[in-house]
Scaffold this motif. Structure first.
Motif, mmCIF file in Angstrom:
data_model
loop_
_atom_site.group_PDB
_atom_site.id
_atom_site.type_symbol
_atom_site.label_atom_id
_atom_site.label_comp_id
_atom_site.label_asym_id
_atom_site.label_seq_id
_atom_site.Cartn_x
_atom_site.Cartn_y
_atom_site.Cartn_z
ATOM 1 N N ALA A 44 0.678 -1.108 0.216
ATOM 2 C CA ALA A 44 -0.144 -0.048 0.041
ATOM 3 C C ALA A 44 0.795 1.358 -0.036
ATOM 4 O O ALA A 44 0.376 2.247 -0.847
ATOM 5 C CB ALA A 44 -1.055 -0.132 1.099
ATOM 6 N N PHE A 45 1.796 1.177 0.638
ATOM 7 C CA PHE A 45 2.984 2.442 0.675
ATOM 8 C C PHE A 45 3.528 2.455 -0.822
ATOM 9 O O PHE A 45 3.540 3.783 -1.001
ATOM 10 C CB PHE A 45 3.968 2.192 1.738
ATOM 11 N N THR A 59 -1.524 8.876 4.697
ATOM 12 C CA THR A 59 -1.925 7.901 5.703
ATOM 13 C C THR A 59 -3.068 7.352 5.222
ATOM 14 O O THR A 59 -3.536 5.912 5.382
ATOM 15 C CB THR A 59 -1.776 8.312 7.182
ATOM 16 N N ALA A 60 -4.208 8.155 4.856
ATOM 17 C CA ALA A 60 -5.697 7.660 4.661
ATOM 18 C C ALA A 60 -5.729 6.876 3.287
ATOM 19 O O ALA A 60 -5.984 5.727 3.212
ATOM 20 C CB ALA A 60 -6.623 8.819 4.419
ATOM 21 N N VAL A 65 -5.810 1.902 0.379
ATOM 22 C CA VAL A 65 -5.432 0.644 -0.479
ATOM 23 C C VAL A 65 -5.046 -0.645 0.297
ATOM 24 O O VAL A 65 -5.276 -1.698 -0.031
ATOM 25 C CB VAL A 65 -3.975 1.219 -1.274
ATOM 26 N N GLU A 66 -4.660 -0.472 1.452
ATOM 27 C CA GLU A 66 -4.418 -1.763 2.334
ATOM 28 C C GLU A 66 -5.787 -2.608 2.457
ATOM 29 O O GLU A 66 -5.743 -3.682 2.546
ATOM 30 C CB GLU A 66 -3.733 -1.435 3.684
ATOM 31 N N ILE A 67 -6.774 -1.686 2.727
ATOM 32 C CA ILE A 67 -8.098 -2.397 2.863
ATOM 33 C C ILE A 67 -8.463 -3.325 1.734
ATOM 34 O O ILE A 67 -8.977 -4.514 1.670
ATOM 35 C CB ILE A 67 -9.075 -1.315 3.355
ATOM 36 N N ILE A 68 -8.431 -2.519 0.499
ATOM 37 C CA ILE A 68 -8.517 -3.095 -0.904
ATOM 38 C C ILE A 68 -7.850 -4.541 -0.921
ATOM 39 O O ILE A 68 -8.142 -5.411 -1.393
ATOM 40 C CB ILE A 68 -8.340 -1.950 -1.866
#
Length: 88
Positions: A44-45, A59-60, A65-68
């Motif tokens: 995600a980063f 951060t948001a 992206v991490e959730i996806i």
């Protein structure tokens, strides 16, 4: 996390997670991020910054992206924008 390729805006692979380690042009940055983050968050980063270490990640956006990516772990292929894909 499944094997994943992170692409830049030109669809060139900048980093690849093979399930065990990061490789590619941004592998050093990914490994550094891996010291304090799991592979999904590192991906995600990389998506958020395009692998550019001079960009301060939002951060948001990283969390989004991490959730996806987490939700897509059961899929064979996923594209977030044009920056993430799983090799076939």
């Amino acid at each position: 996390m499944k094997p994943t390729e992170i692409l830049d805006r030109d669809n060139a692979v900048i980093a690849e997670w093979d399930g065990d380690q990061w490789t590619g042009a941004c592998a050093d940055y990914a490994r550094e991020l891996s010291l304090n983050n799991p592979p999904l968050r590192v991906a995600a980063f990389l998506v958020e910054t395009g692998g550019d270490t001079d960009i301060d990640p939002n951060t948001a956006a990283v969390e989004y992206v991490e959730i996806i990516l987490a939700a897509a772990q059961g899929l064979d292929k996923i594209t977030v924008g044009t920056t993430v894909r799983r090799p076939e």
